[in-house]
Write a protein that holds these residues in place. Structure first.
Motif, PDB file in Angstrom:
ATOM      1  N   PRO A 155       0.843  -1.204   0.000  1.00 19.82           N
ATOM      2  CA  PRO A 155       0.000   0.000   0.000  1.00 19.82           C
ATOM      3  C   PRO A 155       0.874   1.248   0.000  1.00 19.82           C
ATOM      4  CG  PRO A 155      -0.818  -1.594   1.588  1.00 19.82           C
ATOM      5  CD  PRO A 155       0.500  -2.125   1.104  1.00 19.82           C
ATOM      6  N   GLU A 156       0.478   2.253  -0.785  1.00 19.59           N
ATOM      7  CA  GLU A 156       1.339   3.419  -0.973  1.00 19.59           C
ATOM      8  C   GLU A 156       1.633   4.109   0.360  1.00 19.59           C
ATOM      9  OE1 GLU A 156       0.738   7.586  -3.130  1.00 19.59           O
ATOM     10  OE2 GLU A 156       0.974   5.906  -4.559  1.00 19.59           O
ATOM     11  N   THR A 157       2.885   4.469   0.511  1.00 15.40           N
ATOM     12  CA  THR A 157       3.361   5.152   1.702  1.00 15.40           C
ATOM     13  C   THR A 157       4.487   6.078   1.267  1.00 15.40           C
ATOM     14  OG1 THR A 157       4.190   4.795   3.965  1.00 15.40           O
ATOM     15  CG2 THR A 157       4.999   3.304   2.276  1.00 15.40           C
ATOM     16  N   THR A 158       5.177   6.692   2.206  1.00 20.65           N
ATOM     17  CA  THR A 158       6.363   7.471   1.862  1.00 20.65           C
ATOM     18  C   THR A 158       7.608   6.705   2.287  1.00 20.65           C
ATOM     19  OG1 THR A 158       6.536   8.638   3.987  1.00 20.65           O
ATOM     20  CG2 THR A 158       5.088   9.600   2.295  1.00 20.65           C
ATOM     21  N   GLY A 159       8.747   7.112   1.757  1.00 19.39           N
ATOM     22  CA  GLY A 159       9.993   6.486   2.152  1.00 19.39           C
ATOM     23  C   GLY A 159      10.222   6.559   3.658  1.00 19.39           C
ATOM     24  N   GLN A 160       9.955   7.724   4.227  1.00 16.85           N
ATOM     25  CA  GLN A 160      10.182   7.898   5.663  1.00 16.85           C
ATOM     26  C   GLN A 160       9.220   7.050   6.485  1.00 16.85           C
ATOM     27  OE1 GLN A 160      11.405  11.688   6.797  1.00 16.85           O
ATOM     28  NE2 GLN A 160      10.897  11.480   8.960  1.00 16.85           N
ATOM     29  N   GLU A 161       7.956   6.991   6.075  1.00 15.54           N
ATOM     30  CA  GLU A 161       6.991   6.159   6.799  1.00 15.54           C
ATOM     31  C   GLU A 161       7.374   4.685   6.710  1.00 15.54           C
ATOM     32  OE1 GLU A 161       3.064   9.030   6.135  1.00 15.54           O
ATOM     33  OE2 GLU A 161       3.545   7.427   4.701  1.00 15.54           O
ATOM     34  N   LEU A 162       7.829   4.248   5.539  1.00 20.57           N
ATOM     35  CA  LEU A 162       8.260   2.862   5.379  1.00 20.57           C
ATOM     36  C   LEU A 162       9.471   2.576   6.260  1.00 20.57           C
ATOM     37  CD1 LEU A 162       8.148   0.093   4.105  1.00 20.57           C
ATOM     38  CD2 LEU A 162       9.371   1.013   2.120  1.00 20.57           C
ATOM     39  N   ALA A 163      10.416   3.512   6.317  1.00 17.29           N
ATOM     40  CA  ALA A 163      11.591   3.325   7.161  1.00 17.29           C
ATOM     41  C   ALA A 163      11.190   3.144   8.622  1.00 17.29           C
ATOM     42  CB  ALA A 163      12.541   4.510   7.007  1.00 17.29           C
ATOM     43  N   HIS A 164      10.262   3.968   9.094  1.00 22.99           N
ATOM     44  CA  HIS A 164       9.784   3.832  10.474  1.00 22.99           C
ATOM     45  C   HIS A 164       9.127   2.470  10.695  1.00 22.99           C
ATOM     46  CE1 HIS A 164      10.694   7.687  12.309  1.00 22.99           C
ATOM     47  NE2 HIS A 164      10.208   8.333  11.262  1.00 22.99           N
ATOM     48  N   ILE A 166       9.707  -0.350   9.105  1.00 24.43           N
ATOM     49  CA  ILE A 166      10.745  -1.384   9.134  1.00 24.43           C
ATOM     50  C   ILE A 166      11.435  -1.409  10.489  1.00 24.43           C
ATOM     51  CG2 ILE A 166      13.015  -1.993   8.199  1.00 24.43           C
ATOM     52  CD1 ILE A 166      11.943  -1.052   5.450  1.00 24.43           C
ATOM     53  N   VAL A 167      11.780  -0.245  11.004  1.00 18.92           N
ATOM     54  CA  VAL A 167      12.444  -0.164  12.312  1.00 18.92           C
ATOM     55  C   VAL A 167      11.575  -0.811  13.388  1.00 18.92           C
ATOM     56  CG1 VAL A 167      13.151   1.441  14.131  1.00 18.92           C
ATOM     57  CG2 VAL A 167      13.901   1.811  11.777  1.00 18.92           C
ATOM     58  N   GLU A 168      10.282  -0.512  13.373  1.00 19.59           N
ATOM     59  CA  GLU A 168       9.390  -1.028  14.403  1.00 19.59           C
ATOM     60  C   GLU A 168       9.158  -2.531  14.253  1.00 19.59           C
ATOM     61  OE1 GLU A 168       5.805   1.229  14.645  1.00 19.59           O
ATOM     62  OE2 GLU A 168       6.855   3.125  15.040  1.00 19.59           O
ATOM     63  N   ARG A 169       8.897  -2.980  13.033  1.00 22.57           N
ATOM     64  CA  ARG A 169       8.566  -4.397  12.838  1.00 22.57           C
ATOM     65  C   ARG A 169       9.769  -5.295  13.063  1.00 22.57           C
ATOM     66  NH1 ARG A 169       3.673  -5.775  10.129  1.00 22.57           N
ATOM     67  NH2 ARG A 169       2.439  -3.957   9.524  1.00 22.57           N
ATOM     68  N   LEU A 170      10.959  -4.828  12.698  1.00 18.05           N
ATOM     69  CA  LEU A 170      12.154  -5.656  12.838  1.00 18.05           C
ATOM     70  C   LEU A 170      12.898  -5.387  14.148  1.00 18.05           C
ATOM     71  CD1 LEU A 170      11.449  -6.179   9.871  1.00 18.05           C
ATOM     72  CD2 LEU A 170      13.888  -6.056   9.344  1.00 18.05           C
ATOM     73  N   GLY A 171      12.431  -4.421  14.926  1.00 14.01           N
ATOM     74  CA  GLY A 171      13.068  -4.141  16.208  1.00 14.01           C
ATOM     75  C   GLY A 171      14.472  -3.599  16.067  1.00 14.01           C
ATOM     76  N   LEU A 172      14.674  -2.701  15.110  1.00 19.90           N
ATOM     77  CA  LEU A 172      16.008  -2.178  14.840  1.00 19.90           C
ATOM     78  C   LEU A 172      16.249  -0.882  15.599  1.00 19.90           C
ATOM     79  CD1 LEU A 172      16.139  -2.739  10.963  1.00 19.90           C
ATOM     80  CD2 LEU A 172      16.830  -4.304  12.803  1.00 19.90           C
ATOM     81  N   ALA A 173      17.517  -0.549  15.762  1.00 25.56           N
ATOM     82  CA  ALA A 173      17.884   0.715  16.396  1.00 25.56           C
ATOM     83  C   ALA A 173      17.733   1.882  15.438  1.00 25.56           C
ATOM     84  CB  ALA A 173      19.331   0.643  16.908  1.00 25.56           C
ATOM     85  N   GLY A 174      17.678   1.588  14.142  1.00 23.38           N
ATOM     86  CA  GLY A 174      17.534   2.621  13.127  1.00 23.38           C
ATOM     87  C   GLY A 174      17.887   2.054  11.770  1.00 23.38           C
ATOM     88  N   VAL A 175      17.672   2.847  10.736  1.00 31.22           N
ATOM     89  CA  VAL A 175      18.087   2.513   9.376  1.00 31.22           C
ATOM     90  C   VAL A 175      18.637   3.782   8.748  1.00 31.22           C
ATOM     91  CG1 VAL A 175      16.438   0.625   9.021  1.00 31.22           C
ATOM     92  CG2 VAL A 175      15.760   2.968   8.467  1.00 31.22           C
ATOM     93  N   ARG A 176      19.293   3.641   7.589  1.00 30.10           N
ATOM     94  CA  ARG A 176      19.736   4.803   6.815  1.00 30.10           C
ATOM     95  C   ARG A 176      18.804   4.977   5.620  1.00 30.10           C
ATOM     96  NH1 ARG A 176      25.683   3.787   5.179  1.00 30.10           N
ATOM     97  NH2 ARG A 176      24.960   1.624   5.084  1.00 30.10           N
ATOM     98  N   LEU A 177      18.385   6.201   5.385  1.00 25.69           N
ATOM     99  CA  LEU A 177      17.500   6.494   4.257  1.00 25.69           C
ATOM    100  C   LEU A 177      18.242   7.394   3.285  1.00 25.69           C
ATOM    101  CD1 LEU A 177      13.718   7.234   4.453  1.00 25.69           C
ATOM    102  CD2 LEU A 177      15.153   8.411   2.810  1.00 25.69           C
ATOM    103  N   VAL A 178      18.315   6.946   2.021  1.00 25.84           N
ATOM    104  CA  VAL A 178      18.987   7.687   0.959  1.00 25.84           C
ATOM    105  C   VAL A 178      17.935   8.195  -0.013  1.00 25.84           C
ATOM    106  CG1 VAL A 178      20.726   7.566  -0.874  1.00 25.84           C
ATOM    107  CG2 VAL A 178      20.972   6.137   1.172  1.00 25.84           C
ATOM    108  N   GLY A 179      18.104   9.403  -0.513  1.00 19.92           N
ATOM    109  CA  GLY A 179      17.185   9.930  -1.509  1.00 19.92           C
ATOM    110  C   GLY A 179      16.087  10.759  -0.882  1.00 19.92           C
ATOM    111  N   ASP A 180      14.891  10.666  -1.435  1.00 21.61           N
ATOM    112  CA  ASP A 180      13.785  11.528  -1.052  1.00 21.61           C
ATOM    113  C   ASP A 180      12.934  10.872   0.029  1.00 21.61           C
ATOM    114  OD1 ASP A 180      11.662  13.246  -0.842  1.00 21.61           O
ATOM    115  OD2 ASP A 180      10.983  13.022  -2.925  1.00 21.61           O
ATOM    116  N   PRO A 181      12.957  11.383   1.261  1.00 22.34           N
ATOM    117  CA  PRO A 181      12.125  10.794   2.321  1.00 22.34           C
ATOM    118  C   PRO A 181      10.636  10.891   2.038  1.00 22.34           C
ATOM    119  CG  PRO A 181      13.807  12.251   3.243  1.00 22.34           C
ATOM    120  CD  PRO A 181      13.789  12.485   1.766  1.00 22.34           C
ATOM    121  N   THR A 182      10.247  11.865   1.191  1.00 27.60           N
ATOM    122  CA  THR A 182       8.822  12.045   0.887  1.00 27.60           C
ATOM    123  C   THR A 182       8.392  11.293  -0.373  1.00 27.60           C
ATOM    124  OG1 THR A 182       9.126  14.041  -0.475  1.00 27.60           O
ATOM    125  CG2 THR A 182       8.942  14.357   1.910  1.00 27.60           C
ATOM    126  N   ALA A 183       9.304  10.539  -0.978  1.00 30.43           N
ATOM    127  CA  ALA A 183       8.971   9.787  -2.192  1.00 30.43           C
ATOM    128  C   ALA A 183       7.768   8.888  -1.928  1.00 30.43           C
ATOM    129  CB  ALA A 183      10.173   8.956  -2.638  1.00 30.43           C
TER     130      ALA A 183
END
Length: 290
Positions: A155-164, A166-183
Motif C-alpha cells: 500500500p502506498e506510503t512514503t519512504g520515511q513512513e516505510l523506514a519507520h 521497518i524499524v518497528e517491525r524488525l526491532g532495529l535501532a535505526g536505518v539509513r534512508l537515501v534519496g527523497d524521504p517524501t517519495a
C-alpha cells in the motif's frame, strides 16, 4: 534423534537446488557445513539465529540446546577458515566457549535459500526472504518469482513512513534512508548485494525504467554507485529512495521464521526449537538534541 539426523531431515525438507533453481546443491562446495562440534550425539534442542555470536552460544547453553543453526559463518571470514585466525585471541576465547558448551554448529545458508514448502499450497519459497515478508506483513504483497521473491507491491506510503515501519517491525535501532524521504513508495525491491561493481549500473537502469521500484531495501550499499544514483534521482524529482538495513538485519527474520517450520521438517520426535535474536547489528549515534 542424532544431530546428524536433524541436519539431514532439514536438508530433505528444503528444495535442494541453488537460488537459480537449475542445479542441485553440491555437497562438496555448499556453504552448509558443520562448522564446529560433534554431530554424532543426541540432539537436546535447537537454536536458530543469523550469526552464532558469543551471546547466542551462551543462550543455547542456558536453553539446554546442543545444536545451533546460523545462516552465516562462525569465525568472521568467507568460508569460515579457522586456520587464518588460529592465533587470534578472540578466536581462541570463542573456541573455548564452544568447547565448554559441547554442542555443534551447522550453517544453513544454501538450503534455506533453495526453498522450503512454506506457502499454504506447499509451494517452495526461499526461507530467508519469505521470513522477511512474513515479519513485514508482506506475504500477499510478493510479486514476480514467488519462490524467491524480493519484489513487493505494498500500500502506498512514503519512504520515511516505510523506514519507520521497518524499524518497528524488525526491532532495529535505526536505518539509513537515501534519496527523497517524501517519495511515494508502492513498488519495493531487495536488490541483493550492492557491492560497487558493474552490475550496479544495470540495477540503476532497472530502477529507473518504467515500472521499476520506487524504493530499494539494501543489505550492503556502496556510496559511489547505486547510493549516489538514488540521491541524484531524488534531487532530479524522480521519486526514488533507498532504505539501508544492513545484511544481517534484513535476513535475520528468515532464521526467526525457520524456528517455526523446523518441527514440521523433523516430525513428531522433534526436539525443542528456539530462535535467538542477535539484535540490531548497529548502534546509531546521532547529534544530541540542543
Amino acid at each position: 534423534m542424532l544431530i546428524s539426523e536433524v541436519i539431514q531431515r532439514i536438508k530433505d525438507y528444503c528444495g535442494g537446488y541453488d537460488m537459480m533453481g537449475d542445479r542441485p546443491i553440491d555437497e562438496a562446495t555448499t556453504r552448509d557445513k558443520v562448522l564446529y562440534g560433534n554431530v554424532d550425539q543426541e540432539c537436546t534442542g535447537i537454536v536458530t539465529c543469523i550469526w552464532a555470536t558469543t551471546d547466542v552460544i551462551r543462550q543455547a547453553q542456558e536453553l539446554g540446546a546442543n545444536l545451533i543453526i546460523p545462516h552465516e559463518a562462525l569465525f568472521w571470514n568467507h568460508g569460515d577458515h579457522q586456520d587464518v585466525v588460529a592465533e587470534n585471541a578472540t578466536f581462541q576465547a570463542k573456541r573455548n566457549l564452544l568447547n565448554t558448551w559441547g554442542g555443534a554448529v551447522w550453517r544453513c545458508h544454501d538450503y534455506i535459500h533453495s526453498g522450503a514448502p512454506l506457502d499454504a499450497d506447499g509451494a517452495l519459497a526461499d526461507g530467508i526472504f519469505y521470513g522477511f515478508a512474513w515479519k513485514m506483513g508482506w506475504l500477499e504483497a510478493r510479486t514476480g518469482d514467488i519462490a524467491h521473491s524480493m519484489d513487493f507491491e505494498i500500500p502506498e506510503t512514503t519512504g520515511q513512513e516505510l523506514a519507520h515501519d521497518i524499524v518497528e517491525r524488525l526491532g532495529l535501532a535505526g536505518v539509513r534512508l537515501v534519496g527523497d524521504p517524501t517519495a511515494r513508495v508502492r513498488r519495493v525491491q531487495i536488490p541483493m548485494h550492492v557491492m560497487g561493481g558493474p552490475q550496479d549500473t544495470a540495477l540503476a537502469n532497472a530502477t529507473d525504467a518504467e515500472g521499476g521500484p520506487d524504493c530499494l531495501l539494501g543489505m550492503e550499499f556502496i556510496d559511489f554507485t547505486t547510493c549516489e544514483y538514488i540521491r541524484d534521482a531524488a534531487q532530479l524529482g524522480r521519486n526514488k529512495c533507498a532504505i539501508v538495513l544492513g545484511h544481517f538485519n534484513l535476513e535475520e527474520p528468515g532464521m526467526e521464521h525457520m524456528a517455526t517450520w523446523i518441527p514440521d521438517a523433523l516430525g513428531a520426535d522433534a526436539p525443542q526449537v528456539s530462535y535467538v535474536s542477535d539484535g540490531d547489528t548497529y548502534h546509531y549515534v546521532t547529534p544530541a538534541e540542543k
